[in-house]
Design an enzyme around this catalytic site. Structure first.
Site, short mmCIF file in Angstrom:
data_model
loop_
_atom_site.label_atom_id
_atom_site.label_comp_id
_atom_site.label_asym_id
_atom_site.label_seq_id
_atom_site.Cartn_x
_atom_site.Cartn_y
_atom_site.Cartn_z
N LYS A 85 80.45 28.18 113.86
CA LYS A 85 80.72 26.89 113.22
C LYS A 85 81.97 26.99 112.37
O LYS A 85 82.19 27.98 111.67
CB LYS A 85 79.52 26.49 112.37
CG LYS A 85 79.62 25.10 111.73
CD LYS A 85 78.37 24.78 110.94
CE LYS A 85 78.43 23.44 110.25
NZ LYS A 85 77.19 23.12 109.50
N SER A 160 75.38 18.84 110.21
CA SER A 160 76.81 19.05 110.36
C SER A 160 77.17 20.09 111.42
O SER A 160 78.35 20.29 111.71
CB SER A 160 77.41 19.47 109.01
OG SER A 160 76.85 20.69 108.56
N SER A 184 71.34 20.55 108.57
CA SER A 184 72.51 20.60 109.45
C SER A 184 72.39 21.46 110.69
O SER A 184 73.25 21.39 111.56
CB SER A 184 73.74 21.04 108.65
OG SER A 184 74.14 20.03 107.76
#
Length: 476
Positions: A85, A160, A184
């Site tokens: 990520k 996210s 997330s």
């Protein structure tokens, strides 16, 4: 398609690939090329990657290939095609943190989790998209645009860790690192139809200053539970560098914990809505069906709410204060603020208004919530509830239906309570709504008993693989 029928390396799980590496029937270079081909094929439609680094990936894969040929892999996941990520720095790749203000120069730093994954020999394919500073539960922002749902591109991927979830669903790599401060990992897992685990806070060390303190967990998103346990085996463990939380020893072998997984005898408290949230009928029906299935599999399933009121206001105080600090650390000029996500600027302004007394009061809510859940687990091995009350919302918006609410967490009431408690929580694919969008089933376990939620997820996967392992049609 069963594992025995698979011939395309790009369709395989990490577990399947690693068996081929060990037998010499396939190489990490071939696997990396297959994953890169899938990225080239699928990513233009979904925008899941911040950066793709083919040259770096193939160089790492060649090194892994040499180790396997010598019979000296660094770990069981040596050579596994992996994504990181974009909120986690990777040497040689710009660390933008989803922000238009982020550096466009290659990073020269890495955190413990990345060092451990490198030490395990993974092949890093690139970094996946996140909203700016990871501030919301959807993935669109000024740095990388909009990351779209792999099932329907007019819908959101979730966030996210949206890029990680989409990459997992489309098998653009087999291991995908994500982070979860209020949902997330689990939100995009639910929306995009993959498996995700937010481990107990502490298993994966938090070794860098964070204004979110113990809210922010790191963990994997994958197509299978087995693959997630391989990631956890490489990433978990104590370090003197940990700034927050504790990591008990010895650290379990997570992969061994799910071997022959059975739910028989596990006592599960089933909450339809935590006593205060509304749930979309298609989602409620899918969770109800999952509860019946688990009972048929031998689990003891009882309807039970943990008994806490909605802690959203406390979460918002902690979250907004943290995001205000993140923006202040970036120190943007007024001209630079104009380049940032307007929603982030809004909560930055709000976050600055909270007092120390407000923050302490929110921390007390969090402490009380920990006790409430610990008492719940005196009776129940796990809590079962929807991951999300809805399926994927429309793409490109912070609030569904065009009506702005109190906060984006309005539409994710089942995730953030368990960031506040630090407990392990997983999202398991368990079917689809009437429009063909995935539904996520959430299991929450006692702190440091990640083996329980992994066991539940693995048993459900084994019993209902046609739901759990279904890939978006475009990935077939």
């Amino acid at each position: 398609m069963s594992g025995s029928e698979k011939t395309d390396l790009g369709e395989m799980s990490a577990t399947e690939l690693l068996k081929l590496f060990a037998s010499g029937k396939a190489s990490p270079v071939e696997a990396a090329k297959a994953s890169l081909d899938r990225i080239e094929r699928f990513n233009p439609d979904v925008n899941a990657f911040a950066y793709v680094v083919p040259d770096m990936a193939l160089a790492a894969a060649k090194e892994s290939e040499a180790r396997w040929k010598k019979g000296e892999p660094l770990s069981p996941i040596d050579g596994a095609p992996t994504t990181i990520k974009e909120l986690t720095p990777v040497k040689g790749i710009p660390w933008r943190r989803g922000s238009a203000l982020g550096s466009k120069e290659p990073s020269d730093k890495e955190f413990t989790i990345m060092k451990r994954l490198r030490g395990a020999g993974v092949t890093v394919l690139g970094t996946t998209t996140s909203p700016e500073f990871g501030w919301k539960g959807v993935t669109h922002g000024p740095a990388f645009g909009n990351t779209l749902n792999p099932w329907r591109t007019d819908r959101a991927s979730g966030g996210s860790s949206g890029g990680a979830a989409v990459s997992a669903a489309l098998n653009m790599g087999v291991l995908h690192e994500g982070s979860d401060g209020a949902g997330s990992i689990r939100i995009p897992s639910s929306f995009s139809g993959c498996f995700g685990i937010k481990p107990t806070f502490g298993w994966i060390p938090a070794d860098t200053p964070s204004p979110l303190f113990e809210l922010a967990h790191r963990g994997p998103l994958t197509r299978t539970v087995e693959d997630a346990t391989l990631f956890l085996n490489a990433a978990t463990g104590p370090t003197p560098l940990a700034m927050y939380g504790t990591c008990p020893t010895p650290v379990p072998d997570w992969n061994a914990a799910i071997k022959g997984a059975s739910v028989k005898g596990l006592k599960i408290g089933y909450s339809r809505n935590l006593g205060y949230a509304e749930v979309q009928p298609d989602v409620a029906a899918a969770i109800e069906r999952a509860a019946e299935r688990l009972a048929d599999m031998g689990a003891i399933v009882e309807e039970a709410d943990p008994g806490f009121s909605n802690p959203q206001d406390a979460l918002i105080a902690l979250w907004y204060a943290a995001e205000a600090r993140s923006v202040e650390l970036a120190n943007p000029t007024e001209a630079q603020k104009a380049l940032m996500d307007p929603g982030l600027i809004k909560i930055y302004e709000k976050g600055k208004t909270y007092s120390a007394i407000d923050y302490v009061a929110a921390e007390q809510v969090r402490a009380d919530l920990k006790v409430t859940m610990a008492l719940f687990h005196e009776t129940y091995d796990a809590l079962m509830l929807p991951t999300m009350p809805v399926t994927a919302i429309e793409a490109g918006v912070d609030f569904p239906g065009g009506v702005e609410g109190k906060d984006w967490s309005d539409w994710s009431p089942f995730t953030y309570p368990f960031n506040m408690t630090g407990q392990p929580a997983v999202s398991v694919p368990c079917g689809f709504d009437g429009g063909g969008l995935p539904v996520g089933l959430q299991f929450v376990g006692p702190r440091y008993r990640d083996d329980i939620v992994l066991r539940l997820a693995a048993a459900y996967q084994a019993a209902w693989p046609e739901e759990f392992l279904t890939a978006p049609r475009k990935a077939a």
